[in-house]
Design an enzyme around this catalytic site. Structure first.
Site, mmCIF file in Angstrom:
data_model
loop_
_atom_site.group_PDB
_atom_site.id
_atom_site.type_symbol
_atom_site.label_atom_id
_atom_site.label_comp_id
_atom_site.label_asym_id
_atom_site.label_seq_id
_atom_site.Cartn_x
_atom_site.Cartn_y
_atom_site.Cartn_z
ATOM 1 N N LEU A 38 0.850 -1.194 0.000
ATOM 2 C CA LEU A 38 0.000 0.000 0.000
ATOM 3 C C LEU A 38 0.882 1.239 0.000
ATOM 4 C CD1 LEU A 38 -2.671 -0.996 2.687
ATOM 5 C CD2 LEU A 38 -3.024 -0.850 0.223
ATOM 6 N N ASP A 39 0.523 2.230 -0.811
ATOM 7 C CA ASP A 39 1.258 3.489 -0.808
ATOM 8 C C ASP A 39 1.189 4.120 0.589
ATOM 9 O OD1 ASP A 39 1.865 3.207 -3.455
ATOM 10 O OD2 ASP A 39 0.285 4.548 -4.179
ATOM 11 N N PRO A 40 2.167 4.954 0.942
ATOM 12 C CA PRO A 40 2.180 5.553 2.289
ATOM 13 C C PRO A 40 0.875 6.223 2.704
ATOM 14 C CG PRO A 40 4.275 5.935 1.221
ATOM 15 C CD PRO A 40 3.391 5.292 0.185
ATOM 16 N N MET A 41 0.213 6.936 1.794
ATOM 17 C CA MET A 41 -0.995 7.657 2.178
ATOM 18 C C MET A 41 -2.270 6.828 2.033
ATOM 19 S SD MET A 41 0.422 10.176 3.364
ATOM 20 C CE MET A 41 -1.066 11.017 3.894
ATOM 21 N N VAL A 42 -2.128 5.530 1.810
ATOM 22 C CA VAL A 42 -3.274 4.623 1.711
ATOM 23 C C VAL A 42 -3.362 3.802 2.998
ATOM 24 C CG1 VAL A 42 -4.302 2.710 0.435
ATOM 25 C CG2 VAL A 42 -3.049 4.499 -0.792
#
Length: 283
Positions: A38-42
């Site tokens: 998962l991307d950091p902001m997800v």
């Protein structure tokens, strides 16, 4: 004490998936891996594997995913028009990874099994997407805006399911830390799922004790050691399990299940990852 199993973590926004998995490993003093970056902001479901369960990674990476995404349209569009545009993205879609992605930006095909409009307020649109692993929801949101002719961008994303694992079954980093600081091993153990929980959706081959021991030593599974099995085809991933349901190994089928009889000679599957030691297989 080190732990083995699958831990479902509710990843917060901010840290990377690698950081979250590393923190869990540090807290529980176990080797770790994770599936489905998962991307950091997800935020949302991050499947963290501990100990020998790390060997499940190739299987868990293939799990279907479900997301809830919020996108912002760049112009006012009637809800009915948005609903119609969203429906067009069911099935096979062409995608190119976003520029911020760490992988090569090559054109790829992914399958979206289900997509629905959950809510819409002014230019904010909330959608739920059930899709093949590796689908880029950020790109999907951009493409929806292109179909509408107004442009759009994803502003929020949460993974709500990975395979059979739901966000309702996850634990926060704070819950894990609290259990560690209390020294509550029972609480920690209750958070862990056995490796068997991760193989619910692949065919099982139930084997005799002697065959379990042979497979744990790296031998190819023969039909004489098979008690029963689910249907499968040659080349498919299978799980070799004991009569008690313990996962012995993941393997690759060497023939179709319809082409052999349980208890008769002939190779059935070769192990690709063994999960028990020979001593454990005999228990």
């Amino acid at each position: 004490m080190s732990y083995t199993g699958v831990l479902l973590v509710d990843k917060p926004r901010g840290p990377s998936s690698h950081q979250v998995a590393a923190w869990v490993g540090e807290m529980l003093k176990s080797s770790v891996g994770h599936s489905g970056t998962l991307d950091p902001m997800v935020s949302g479901v991050l499947v963290v594997m501990l100990g020998k369960a790390v060997r499940l990674a190739p299987l868990l990476l293939l799990h279907e995913k479900e997301y809830v995404a919020c996108l912002r349209l760049h112009a006012d569009v009637p809800r009915e028009q948005v609903e119609e545009a969203v429906k067009q993205f069911t099935g096979r879609v062409y995608q190119r990874p976003p520029r911020r992605s760490a992988v090569k930006r090559a054109l790829r095909i992914r399958v979206i099994h289900r997509i629905e409009l959950l809510d819409m307020q002014d230019r904010l649109v909330l959608i739920r997407v059930r899709c093949e692993a590796g689908t880029y929801i950020r790109s999907l949101c951009v493409h929806i805006g292109r179909v509408l002719g107004c442009g759009s961008q994803m502003i929020e994303l949460r993974r709500t399911r990975s395979g059979g694992f739901s966000v309702e079954d996850t634990h926060t980093l704070h819950e894990i830390r609290d259990a560690v600081e209390r020294g509550d091993r029972d609480a920690i153990q209750s958070m862990l799922l056995p490796p068997e929980e991760a193989i619910m959706d692949i065919p099982k081959i139930v084997v005799r004790p002697g065959a379990a021991d042979a497979v744990s030593h790296g031998a190819i599974l023969a039909g004489v050691g098979v008690l029963r099995c689910d249907p499968f085809v040659r080349g498919q991933s299978v799980a070799v399990v004991s009569e008690e349901g313990i996962l012995i190994a993941l393997g690759e089928a060497l023939r179709d299940s319809a082409k052999f009889v349980c208890g008769e000679p002939g190779f059935v599957a070769r192990s690709t990852r063994v999960f028990v030691s020979p001593s454990d297989a005999n228990k």
